[in-house]
Design a protein around this motif. Sequence first.
Motif, PDB file in Angstrom:
ATOM      1  N   ASP A 239       0.756  -1.132  -0.110  1.00 46.74           N
ATOM      2  CA  ASP A 239      -0.075   0.068   0.037  1.00 46.74           C
ATOM      3  C   ASP A 239       0.847   1.383  -0.067  1.00 46.74           C
ATOM      4  O   ASP A 239       0.496   2.350   0.767  1.00 46.74           O
ATOM      5  CB  ASP A 239      -0.945   0.037   1.097  1.00 46.74           C
ATOM      6  N   ASP A 240       1.884   1.372  -0.860  1.00 49.15           N
ATOM      7  CA  ASP A 240       2.763   2.393  -0.968  1.00 49.15           C
ATOM      8  C   ASP A 240       3.349   2.977   0.413  1.00 49.15           C
ATOM      9  O   ASP A 240       3.187   4.138   0.651  1.00 49.15           O
ATOM     10  CB  ASP A 240       1.903   3.588  -1.696  1.00 49.15           C
ATOM     11  N   ARG A 241       3.758   2.151   1.352  1.00 51.62           N
ATOM     12  CA  ARG A 241       4.156   2.557   2.567  1.00 51.62           C
ATOM     13  C   ARG A 241       5.518   1.892   2.463  1.00 51.62           C
ATOM     14  O   ARG A 241       5.993   1.070   2.160  1.00 51.62           O
ATOM     15  CB  ARG A 241       3.467   1.975   3.745  1.00 51.62           C
ATOM     16  N   ALA A 242       6.427   2.464   3.588  1.00 49.35           N
ATOM     17  CA  ALA A 242       7.766   1.973   3.833  1.00 49.35           C
ATOM     18  C   ALA A 242       8.220   2.138   5.211  1.00 49.35           C
ATOM     19  O   ALA A 242       7.578   2.902   6.180  1.00 49.35           O
ATOM     20  CB  ALA A 242       8.798   2.965   2.969  1.00 49.35           C
ATOM     21  N   THR A 243       9.081   1.195   5.667  1.00 45.66           N
ATOM     22  CA  THR A 243       9.605   1.529   7.133  1.00 45.66           C
ATOM     23  C   THR A 243      10.968   2.381   6.824  1.00 45.66           C
ATOM     24  O   THR A 243      11.823   2.034   5.929  1.00 45.66           O
ATOM     25  CB  THR A 243      10.101  -0.118   7.769  1.00 45.66           C
ATOM     26  N   VAL A 244      11.031   3.403   7.757  1.00 46.99           N
ATOM     27  CA  VAL A 244      12.308   4.182   7.661  1.00 46.99           C
ATOM     28  C   VAL A 244      12.815   3.904   8.981  1.00 46.99           C
ATOM     29  O   VAL A 244      12.304   3.915   9.904  1.00 46.99           O
ATOM     30  CB  VAL A 244      11.737   5.774   7.343  1.00 46.99           C
ATOM     31  N   SER A 245      14.080   4.602   8.891  1.00 46.19           N
ATOM     32  CA  SER A 245      14.808   4.835   9.994  1.00 46.19           C
ATOM     33  C   SER A 245      15.476   6.262  10.199  1.00 46.19           C
ATOM     34  O   SER A 245      16.049   6.570   9.211  1.00 46.19           O
ATOM     35  CB  SER A 245      16.213   3.569  10.198  1.00 46.19           C
ATOM     36  N   LEU A 246      15.565   6.726  11.368  1.00 48.40           N
ATOM     37  CA  LEU A 246      16.117   8.083  11.718  1.00 48.40           C
ATOM     38  C   LEU A 246      16.547   8.027  13.041  1.00 48.40           C
ATOM     39  O   LEU A 246      16.004   7.827  13.997  1.00 48.40           O
ATOM     40  CB  LEU A 246      14.720   8.969  11.563  1.00 48.40           C
TER      41      LEU A 246
ATOM     42  N   SER B 105      10.165   3.768  11.997  1.00 52.54           N
ATOM     43  CA  SER B 105       8.628   4.065  11.791  1.00 52.54           C
ATOM     44  C   SER B 105       8.312   3.695  10.424  1.00 52.54           C
ATOM     45  O   SER B 105       9.016   3.462   9.517  1.00 52.54           O
ATOM     46  CB  SER B 105       8.297   5.569  12.320  1.00 52.54           C
ATOM     47  N   THR B 106       6.955   4.207  10.135  1.00 47.45           N
ATOM     48  CA  THR B 106       6.431   3.852   8.842  1.00 47.45           C
ATOM     49  C   THR B 106       6.177   5.235   8.140  1.00 47.45           C
ATOM     50  O   THR B 106       5.637   6.151   9.225  1.00 47.45           O
ATOM     51  CB  THR B 106       5.352   3.062   8.963  1.00 47.45           C
ATOM     52  N   CYS B 107       6.028   5.171   7.081  1.00 48.64           N
ATOM     53  CA  CYS B 107       5.600   6.390   6.359  1.00 48.64           C
ATOM     54  C   CYS B 107       4.926   6.109   4.848  1.00 48.64           C
ATOM     55  O   CYS B 107       5.284   4.877   4.644  1.00 48.64           O
ATOM     56  CB  CYS B 107       6.898   7.505   6.070  1.00 48.64           C
TER      57      CYS B 107
ATOM     58  N   TYR C 292      17.319   7.616   0.571  1.00 50.30           N
ATOM     59  CA  TYR C 292      16.972   8.383   1.858  1.00 50.30           C
ATOM     60  C   TYR C 292      15.640   9.221   1.207  1.00 50.30           C
ATOM     61  O   TYR C 292      15.586   9.470  -0.074  1.00 50.30           O
ATOM     62  CB  TYR C 292      18.030   9.367   2.045  1.00 50.30           C
ATOM     63  N   VAL C 293      14.703   9.562   1.959  1.00 49.39           N
ATOM     64  CA  VAL C 293      13.630  10.297   1.633  1.00 49.39           C
ATOM     65  C   VAL C 293      13.620  11.213   2.843  1.00 49.39           C
ATOM     66  O   VAL C 293      13.702  11.182   3.931  1.00 49.39           O
ATOM     67  CB  VAL C 293      12.344   9.523   1.488  1.00 49.39           C
ATOM     68  N   ILE C 294      12.858  12.588   2.464  1.00 48.42           N
ATOM     69  CA  ILE C 294      12.443  13.541   3.138  1.00 48.42           C
ATOM     70  C   ILE C 294      11.006  13.214   3.892  1.00 48.42           C
ATOM     71  O   ILE C 294      10.390  13.010   2.820  1.00 48.42           O
ATOM     72  CB  ILE C 294      12.681  15.041   2.441  1.00 48.42           C
ATOM     73  N   VAL C 295      10.996  13.145   5.041  1.00 44.27           N
ATOM     74  CA  VAL C 295       9.786  12.845   5.743  1.00 44.27           C
ATOM     75  C   VAL C 295       9.139  13.963   6.516  1.00 44.27           C
ATOM     76  O   VAL C 295       9.932  14.532   7.436  1.00 44.27           O
ATOM     77  CB  VAL C 295       9.936  11.528   6.804  1.00 44.27           C
ATOM     78  N   HIS C 296       7.833  14.259   6.455  1.00 44.76           N
ATOM     79  CA  HIS C 296       7.317  15.074   7.164  1.00 44.76           C
ATOM     80  C   HIS C 296       5.711  14.536   7.383  1.00 44.76           C
ATOM     81  O   HIS C 296       4.987  14.171   6.486  1.00 44.76           O
ATOM     82  CB  HIS C 296       7.154  16.563   6.339  1.00 44.76           C
ATOM     83  N   VAL C 297       5.533  14.531   8.828  1.00 45.90           N
ATOM     84  CA  VAL C 297       4.072  14.065   9.374  1.00 45.90           C
ATOM     85  C   VAL C 297       3.823  12.901   8.433  1.00 45.90           C
ATOM     86  O   VAL C 297       2.287  12.448   8.081  1.00 45.90           O
ATOM     87  CB  VAL C 297       2.970  15.200   9.138  1.00 45.90           C
ATOM     88  N   GLY C 298       4.646  11.820   8.604  1.00 46.49           N
ATOM     89  CA  GLY C 298       4.253  10.438   8.012  1.00 46.49           C
ATOM     90  C   GLY C 298       4.319  10.283   6.583  1.00 46.49           C
ATOM     91  O   GLY C 298       3.811   9.344   6.010  1.00 46.49           O
TER      92      GLY C 298
END
Length: 74
Positions: free
Chosen positions: A15-22, A27-29, A42-48
């Motif tokens: 469903d177009d989601r990923a697990t990311v690490s910071l 978390s998922t986004c 790497y992706v820029i993440v803001h509010v999920g």
Amino acid sequence: MCLAVPALVTALLPDDRATVSLGGVSSTCSLELVEGVAVGDYVIVHVGYALSRLDAEEAERTLALLAELPADAA
């Protein structure tokens, strides 16, 4: 004030989601706004939501600058 941060994609999910690490926190986004994301990007993440991809050199430079901020800067 809003802050978008670079995060490392560690897994692609349904469903177009990923697990990311910071900073060791996972978390998922949503990847709905960005095409062609792969594990290791790497992706820029803001509010999920991932807003864009970012090359590794720029992401690491940005993360290093954020690490220099004092803990009470927010």
